[in-house]
Design a protein around this motif. Structure first.
Motif, PDB file in Angstrom:
ATOM      1  N   PRO A 286       0.830  -1.218   0.000  1.00 34.93           N
ATOM      2  CA  PRO A 286       0.000   0.000   0.000  1.00 34.93           C
ATOM      3  C   PRO A 286       0.857   1.258   0.000  1.00 34.93           C
ATOM      4  N   VAL A 287       0.338   2.294  -0.653  1.00 37.23           N
ATOM      5  CA  VAL A 287       1.040   3.570  -0.781  1.00 37.23           C
ATOM      6  C   VAL A 287       0.245   4.648  -0.041  1.00 37.23           C
ATOM      7  N   TRP A 288       0.966   5.547   0.638  1.00 42.87           N
ATOM      8  CA  TRP A 288       0.347   6.627   1.387  1.00 42.87           C
ATOM      9  C   TRP A 288       0.445   7.932   0.593  1.00 42.87           C
ATOM     10  N   LEU A 289      -0.730   8.511   0.295  1.00 41.29           N
ATOM     11  CA  LEU A 289      -0.838   9.803  -0.369  1.00 41.29           C
ATOM     12  C   LEU A 289      -0.134   9.840  -1.719  1.00 41.29           C
ATOM     13  N   GLY A 290      -0.383   8.799  -2.533  1.00 48.77           N
ATOM     14  CA  GLY A 290       0.171   8.767  -3.874  1.00 48.77           C
ATOM     15  C   GLY A 290      -0.908   8.759  -4.930  1.00 48.77           C
ATOM     16  N   THR A 291      -0.515   8.925  -6.185  1.00 45.47           N
ATOM     17  CA  THR A 291      -1.481   8.859  -7.279  1.00 45.47           C
ATOM     18  C   THR A 291      -1.999   7.438  -7.477  1.00 45.47           C
ATOM     19  N   GLU A 292      -1.247   6.456  -6.971  1.00 49.37           N
ATOM     20  CA  GLU A 292      -1.685   5.064  -6.956  1.00 49.37           C
ATOM     21  C   GLU A 292      -1.751   4.608  -5.511  1.00 49.37           C
ATOM     22  N   THR A 293      -2.668   3.685  -5.255  1.00 49.92           N
ATOM     23  CA  THR A 293      -2.827   3.224  -3.874  1.00 49.92           C
ATOM     24  C   THR A 293      -1.895   2.063  -3.531  1.00 49.92           C
ATOM     25  N   ARG A 294      -1.267   1.444  -4.560  1.00 47.80           N
ATOM     26  CA  ARG A 294      -0.374   0.311  -4.321  1.00 47.80           C
ATOM     27  C   ARG A 294       0.803   0.396  -5.284  1.00 47.80           C
ATOM     28  N   VAL A 295       1.921  -0.218  -4.892  1.00 50.05           N
ATOM     29  CA  VAL A 295       3.104  -0.276  -5.743  1.00 50.05           C
ATOM     30  C   VAL A 295       3.670  -1.696  -5.721  1.00 50.05           C
ATOM     31  N   GLY A 296       4.054  -2.171  -6.880  1.00 47.09           N
ATOM     32  CA  GLY A 296       4.652  -3.500  -6.960  1.00 47.09           C
ATOM     33  C   GLY A 296       6.065  -3.513  -6.395  1.00 47.09           C
ATOM     34  N   LEU A 297       6.418  -4.623  -5.768  1.00 52.74           N
ATOM     35  CA  LEU A 297       7.769  -4.814  -5.228  1.00 52.74           C
ATOM     36  C   LEU A 297       8.480  -5.888  -6.038  1.00 52.74           C
ATOM     37  N   THR A 298       9.690  -5.590  -6.476  1.00 49.37           N
ATOM     38  CA  THR A 298      10.435  -6.528  -7.304  1.00 49.37           C
ATOM     39  C   THR A 298      11.900  -6.546  -6.877  1.00 49.37           C
TER      40      THR A 298
END
Length: 384
Positions: A286-298
């Motif tokens: 989950p992302v806090w105060l971003g244009t997307e609510t989630r970010v992939g981890l790689t």
């Protein structure tokens, strides 16, 4: 701090159980190159007489000089009377000879030529004593903390010492940095100018095994009365390389048998598992105060794990991060860690990177996020 367990792939569900391994060597170090895993160590950091195994340091100095252009394979060195008079294993150079660098490399690797080592030492540093000081200093730079060398050949000397760990570090360095020169360690025979020494065949017992399961391609045997029989060896199976160093065996036969046992154990009782292929998303955070609510981890290079078969069902994998992750997030930024815990071994920790950039949200987005966060806190207060 968030930690998420990941179910291990079915590749970990292997069949045969692993066996505990007890080596008859007085000192040993076994290492898996791809994962940097030490599979076994026994008195591995004790400085011991390395015998001819220390010739690897002489070769390293020469290999480095070839790489930086100080010499070529065709460069020649003079043969001093001191080199010619060396006892023990010999390449059989004579004072009138001018052996090339390539011939000397063959003479050291295959014939274990003490005379060839002195020729190299005197040619590169003027005297063997000066060369030994240079080797000791270079060994320290390579992280070999239990090495002190007094000669170029491993000739018995109470101050000439290396640990089996140091020899393993040196072997890994040579394999990694000089692949085209390392190929010469697989040579099985060599004779200089038709002079047939009793040691014209490489003494490394693994080179002639041809098991079909794995292939040995180096590196150096050693033997003196004080040191016993030893070997710095390396073998490959299906692209996986194992380096091992043993010392203190009581016979040539015992060295050969123990070397084969160690290689078989290292390949059969440990399995390489590709936990995460390079570029694959491990999970989304989950992302806090971003244009997307989630970010992939790689990961940058993927994650390979070496697992002892006996504990394959006890391996634990976690993704750990402080979350939600605050925006903005740059693509490739390290935002989490993948922690693999194998019983009895240090944790393997791999950085996890953001698979894509997430800009900070605008005013409305930040306001919406703040409201949602306050709502979640209120719910927690009521239910907690």
């Amino acid at each position: 701090m968030r930690a998420f367990l990941i179910w291990l792939a079915a590749a970990l569900a292997l069949a045969a159980p692993a066996r505990a391994f007890e080596t008859t060597a007085t000192s040993a170090w076994v290492y898996d190159v791809a994962t940097g895993t030490v599979l076994m160590e026994k008195n591995a950091d004790v400085p011991l007489p390395p015998a001819s195994m220390s010739k690897l340091m002489t070769l390293t100095m020469l290999f480095e000089a070839l790489h930086d252009g100080r010499y070529t394979m065709e460069s020649t060195f003079p043969v001093s009377v001191e080199a010619w008079r060396m006892g023990g294993s010999k390449m059989f150079v004579e004072p009138a000879d001018r052996p090339s660098v390539e011939e000397l490399i063959h003479g050291i690797i295959v014939n274990s030529g003490n005379d060839a080592c002195v020729v190299v030492a005197e040619g590169m540093a003027g005297t063997e004593a000066a060369f030994a000081r240079q080797m000791t200093a270079r060994a320290a730079e390579l992280g070999m903390t239990h090495t002190n060398l007094t000669n170029s050949s491993g000739w018995p000397d109470p101050e000439h010492r290396m640990s089996m760990h140091d020899l393993g570090v040196l072997a890994a360095y040579m394999i990694r940095e000089f692949p085209e020169l390392y190929e010469k360690f697989a040579m099985t025979e060599y004779t200089y100018k038709g002079r047939v020494p009793s040691n014209a065949n490489n003494r490394n017992p693994l080179l002639r095994l041809g098991t079909g399961e794995w292939t040995a391609d180096g590196l150096k045997t050693g033997h003196t009365q004080e040191a016993g029989y030893g070997l710095v060896g390396s073998a490959i199976q299906d692209g996986r390389r194992v380096i091992f160093v043993i010392s203190g065996l009581d016979s040539d036969r015992a060295r050969a048998e123990e070397s084969e046992r160690i290689v078989n154990w290292a390949f059969r009782d440990f399995a390489m598992n590709r936990l995460v292929p390079a570029g694959e998303t491990v999970l989304e955070a989950p992302v806090w105060l971003g244009t997307e609510t989630r970010v992939g981890l790689t990961t940058r290079n993927g994650v390979n794990v070496l697992v002892p078969i006996a504990v394959r069902d006890q391996v634990r994998v976690e993704v750990v991060y402080d979350g939600p992750i605050p925006a903005p997030i740059a693509e490739g930024a390290e935002v989490a860690r993948l922690v693999v815990t194998v019983p009895g071994r240090p944790d393997t920790v791999t950085p996890l990177l953001a698979a894509s950039a997430v800009p900070e949200a605008g005013f409305v987005g930040r306001l919406r996020g703040a409201v949602m966060q306050l709502g979640q806190r209120a719910i927690s207060a009521v239910t907690g």
